[in-house]
Design a protein around this motif. Sequence first.
Motif, PDB file in Angstrom:
ATOM      1  N   GLN A 155     -20.257 -41.924  43.498  1.00 20.02           N
ATOM      2  CA  GLN A 155     -19.183 -41.894  42.517  1.00 20.02           C
ATOM      3  C   GLN A 155     -18.812 -40.461  42.118  1.00 20.02           C
ATOM      4  N   PHE A 156     -19.798 -39.558  42.120  1.00 26.02           N
ATOM      5  CA  PHE A 156     -19.558 -38.168  41.710  1.00 26.02           C
ATOM      6  C   PHE A 156     -20.071 -37.215  42.798  1.00 26.02           C
ATOM      7  N   PRO A 157     -19.383 -37.153  43.917  1.00 29.46           N
ATOM      8  CA  PRO A 157     -19.926 -36.379  45.049  1.00 29.46           C
ATOM      9  C   PRO A 157     -20.083 -34.877  44.764  1.00 29.46           C
ATOM     10  N   HIS A 158     -19.340 -34.343  43.792  1.00 28.67           N
ATOM     11  CA  HIS A 158     -19.439 -32.901  43.546  1.00 28.67           C
ATOM     12  C   HIS A 158     -20.412 -32.537  42.438  1.00 28.67           C
ATOM     13  N   LEU A 159     -20.928 -33.556  41.792  1.00 31.07           N
ATOM     14  CA  LEU A 159     -21.833 -33.311  40.664  1.00 31.07           C
ATOM     15  C   LEU A 159     -23.246 -33.002  41.177  1.00 31.07           C
ATOM     16  N   LEU A 160     -23.904 -32.057  40.532  1.00 24.87           N
ATOM     17  CA  LEU A 160     -25.313 -31.815  40.855  1.00 24.87           C
ATOM     18  C   LEU A 160     -26.162 -32.777  40.027  1.00 24.87           C
ATOM     19  N   ILE A 161     -27.183 -33.332  40.639  1.00 30.19           N
ATOM     20  CA  ILE A 161     -28.031 -34.305  39.941  1.00 30.19           C
ATOM     21  C   ILE A 161     -29.476 -33.813  39.918  1.00 30.19           C
ATOM     22  N   ALA A 162     -30.078 -33.851  38.727  1.00 23.36           N
ATOM     23  CA  ALA A 162     -31.487 -33.476  38.579  1.00 23.36           C
ATOM     24  C   ALA A 162     -32.270 -34.693  38.121  1.00 23.36           C
ATOM     25  N   ALA A 163     -33.447 -34.901  38.686  1.00 22.18           N
ATOM     26  CA  ALA A 163     -34.227 -36.096  38.361  1.00 22.18           C
ATOM     27  C   ALA A 163     -35.687 -35.749  38.113  1.00 22.18           C
TER      28      ALA A 163
END
Length: 354
Positions: A155-163
């Motif tokens: 859904q948010f291909p340009h967003l960086l995701i931290a987990a």
Amino acid sequence: MKSTFFPGPSKVYPQVGRYMQDAFSQGILSLNHRSKEFMAICENTVRLMHEKLNIPSDYRIFFTSSSTECWEIHAQSLVAKQSHHLYNGAFGKKWFEYAKNLRPASTGVAFSYDSSVLSQLETLPKKAEWLCITQNETSNGTQVRPSDLQKIRKQFPHLLIAADATSSLGGIDVGIAHADFWHASVQKCLGLPAGLGIMICSPKAMEKAKQVNHTGVYNTLLNIAKNMEQFQTAYTPNVLGIYLLMRVLESLPTIAEVEAKLVKRRAAWHRFFAPFAQLKVLTPQESMASDTVICVQAEPSLVKEIIEKGKKEDILIGGGYGDLKPETFRIANFPAISEAEIIRLKRFLKKHVK
Ligand SMILES: *Cc1c(COP(=O)(O)O)cnc(C)c1O
């Protein structure tokens, strides 16, 4: 023998005793961290992590002191202005607080342990560089499933995701490819003594680190990465911790096998608690329940009684954490815990609770 079900620091793998003895007799405890021997151990540990934990080959792996330190490294080295935090428990909240201290424009939204992180995505501010998620919330036994992370990614291909995978890395395949920054500590699901943190970064995260260009403290991501090119660290690291991680990883089956065992055990725990009138798994929904931490709700007086009686019988049950402390207890479903110990705890609970 004591059986510990604390979700951290938790039971270490039984083979750790032998590995510690080996470390002593082989001179690992006095090893120079600039030596070829250390670099070989470090390189081997990183290789084994890729292999055994299913970490994509283009992701980089680094060592820190703890997960808490990783929160700060993330905020300082990977966030220019704003990260956005979605959290449903105490650890996610803490992460947000650490982030806000360092990057005051950061935003956060708390949601219920009964609802999915997917229902919170519209809160994402346009300017947020990162979405920060606690993949496994140790305080309440919930998780963001890898398939949900994948949906967010799409859904948010340009967003960086931290987990944050502090209490799940080493237990399940968390889906490393679905996020850009992961971190964990070894004293939880990896069944090792405390004192070593793990940080995993995607190529996009490394690109971001270059843009942010954080300098001025010793543990900037760029400095850590530069040293790691030679399988070294800027400071004298926890050499024993890295060695033990290497030995334990060598001894483990693939993460798919470990996960299959834990998922079965988790399902069995849920079935076990279903008939109790006085006990309830806090978040029983399959789509959100953690595979590695079981959080059980009961009357505060009963919670106290169970924990105290357990202690007397050498069964250490994890207390509640944060706001849920009085009304919950927690049982680690980590791979180092044996089947015999689980049977022992189930017998104990059947004996003492209706
Ligand atoms: C335990 C835990 C931390 C903190 O780990 P430390 O190694 O004590 O810094 C952070 N996040 C989660 C989800 C945890 O379970």
